[in-house]
Design an enzyme around this catalytic site. Structure first.
Site, PDB file in Angstrom:
ATOM      1  N   HIS A 340       1.675  -5.670   2.594  1.00  0.00           N
ATOM      2  CA  HIS A 340       3.097  -5.977   2.515  1.00  0.00           C
ATOM      3  C   HIS A 340       3.764  -5.064   1.496  1.00  0.00           C
ATOM      4  O   HIS A 340       3.101  -4.351   0.724  1.00  0.00           O
ATOM      5  CB  HIS A 340       3.328  -7.445   2.154  1.00  0.00           C
ATOM      6  CG  HIS A 340       2.783  -7.854   0.820  1.00  0.00           C
ATOM      7  ND1 HIS A 340       3.415  -7.563  -0.382  1.00  0.00           N
ATOM      8  CD2 HIS A 340       1.663  -8.545   0.474  1.00  0.00           C
ATOM      9  CE1 HIS A 340       2.724  -8.056  -1.381  1.00  0.00           C
ATOM     10  NE2 HIS A 340       1.646  -8.655  -0.898  1.00  0.00           N
ATOM     11  N   CYS A 359      -3.994  -8.717  -1.979  1.00  0.00           N
ATOM     12  CA  CYS A 359      -3.243  -8.039  -0.929  1.00  0.00           C
ATOM     13  C   CYS A 359      -3.171  -6.535  -1.194  1.00  0.00           C
ATOM     14  O   CYS A 359      -3.422  -6.068  -2.302  1.00  0.00           O
ATOM     15  CB  CYS A 359      -1.835  -8.613  -0.836  1.00  0.00           C
ATOM     16  SG  CYS A 359      -1.770 -10.326  -0.252  1.00  0.00           S
TER      17      CYS A 359
END
Length: 408
Positions: A340, A359
């Protein structure tokens, strides 16, 4: 002289008998009851003989083989209903439900066998009425009833990818059954998977309910996969029976592979083995290192809401970030690893340090490019991370299992 005239005397005696018969005129039966033969009844009007008679041949009784048994319950709806006759022929057959629906069947050329056509319905009571004629012409009628497998014993399944989907080269095929599968061999034999690339693969059971299939290497780019599942009537075990047949066609797109390097802090992508882009990245820190190995893209959201409590963080923990929304989020694992756009606070560190909670954070341009150009079934290989492999049931970790160990 007695021996010499024996034949003559016999002739005289016979003549005498003839005279007596002639004298009787029309009263033959009264004059000579011992000579008359009893009436011969037809076999159709008498019980079948099981021993030879004086002048009448033996007519063996008709023998029937009927399936299923009368009163049977939990009958597999894929099992054919059948009637076979020995020493006779079938005159009439009717297979109906209590609601009056009729099931068709096929009669053999010699009239000695009948078999239902097509599958029956689950949780249904059937009436099997038939008439047979034996070789002496005697007719016998009979009716049997039976009930198919109940709704509670139907086994359904969810299939992914869905029919008609286009996926990346790393997408395993997954079937999740509604009931535990004990007869794995029977299920695997009922599933035929082919690819236009000619690739062969194998199954791996990740639980009692879930099986996946993949080839040794990634699917060939721009190929088509067909899953032909003939699972109706397949016995899964413990009384559970498959309730569907289905064909699923899946298209494979270009080969899109990314490499995320936790040491170099980079994220690079190739399409069909040709480099197309490289962006700076930040990945999991020492407390929350990014998972290593191959991670298959699952789904994506233009904006994804994240909550620190879902990974066990509480207020007061230095790593606690509360709740926030991130842009251009592509999911890698159900447990919460994404690619992301990095948060505003992490933006100064991309390409320099790892400070995420696992992430892969990219700048706006890199995150948007991944979101716009990569899709379900594409793959990222995470290297130089201190993290362990993601659990095999946390997303699609199939490619982290050596091929020799994949089939179990």
């Amino acid at each position: 002289m007695a021996l010499k005239n024996w034949s003559t005397g016999r002739k005289i005696a016979l003549v005498g008998v003839v005279c007596v018969l002639a004298a009787g005129g029309g009263a033959f039966a009264a004059a000579a009851p011992g000579i008359a033969q009893p009436a011969i009844f037809s076999e159709a009007g008498s019980p079948a003989r099981t021993t030879p008679g004086l002048a009448v041949p033996v007519v063996a009784p008709a023998e029937l083989a009927v399936a299923p048994a009368d009163g049977a319950k939990q009958v597999n709806p894929a099992a054919p209903v059948s009637l076979k006759v020995t020493n006779g022929r079938i005159d009439r057959v009717a297979l109906t439900t209590d609601a009056g629906d009729t099931v068709d069947g096929t009669l053999s050329a010699d009239g000695a066998a009948w078999t239902s056509s097509g599958d029956l319905t689950f949780n249904t009571r059937y009436n099997f009425n038939y008439s047979v004629v034996d070789d002496a012409g005697r007719n016998t009628n009979s009716t049997r009833t039976f009930t198919t497998v109940s709704t509670a014993n139907e086994a359904d399944a969810a299939i992914y990818p869905l029919d008609g989907m286009k996926v990346g080269v790393a997408q395993p095929l997954q079937i999740t059954f509604s009931e535990p599968v004990l007869n794995r061999d029977a299920v695997e034999k009922a599933i035929k998977i082919t690819s236009t690339s000619g690739q062969k693969g194998d199954f791996r059971w990740f639980s009692k309910n879930t099986v996946r299939y993949r080839p040794e290497a990634f699917w060939a780019a721009n190929s088509t996969i067909t899953m032909d599942m003939q699972l109706f009537g397949v016995e899964l075990g413990n009384g559970q029976v498959g309730n569907f047949n289905k064909t699923v066609t899946i298209r494979v797109g270009d080969k899109k592979v990314a490499v995320a390097d936790a040491k170099a802090h980079t994220f690079s992508v190739s399409i069909n083995d040709q480099p197309v882009g490289k962006w700076p990245a930040t990945m999991g820190d020492k407390r929350f290192p990014s998972a290593r190995g191959y991670l298959v893209f699952m789904e994506k959201h233009r904006v994804e809401h994240m909550d620190a409590s879902t990974i066990g963080l509480k207020p007061g923990d230095p790593a606690y970030y509360g709740q926030l929304d991130v842009n251009y989020a592509t999911r890698l694992t159900p447990s919460g690893e994404f690619i992301h756009q990095a948060t505003d606070s992490a933006m100064p560190y991309i390409g320099k340090a790892n400070l995420s909670h696992g992430c892969i954070g990219l700048g706006p341009d890199g995150a948007k490019w991944v979101f716009d150009n990569m899709t379900t079934g594409d793959v990222v290989q995470v290297v130089n991370t201190e993290g362990e492999y993601a659990n095999f049931d946390d997303g699609y970790g199939d490619w982290n299992i050596p091929w020799a160990q994949y089939a179990n």
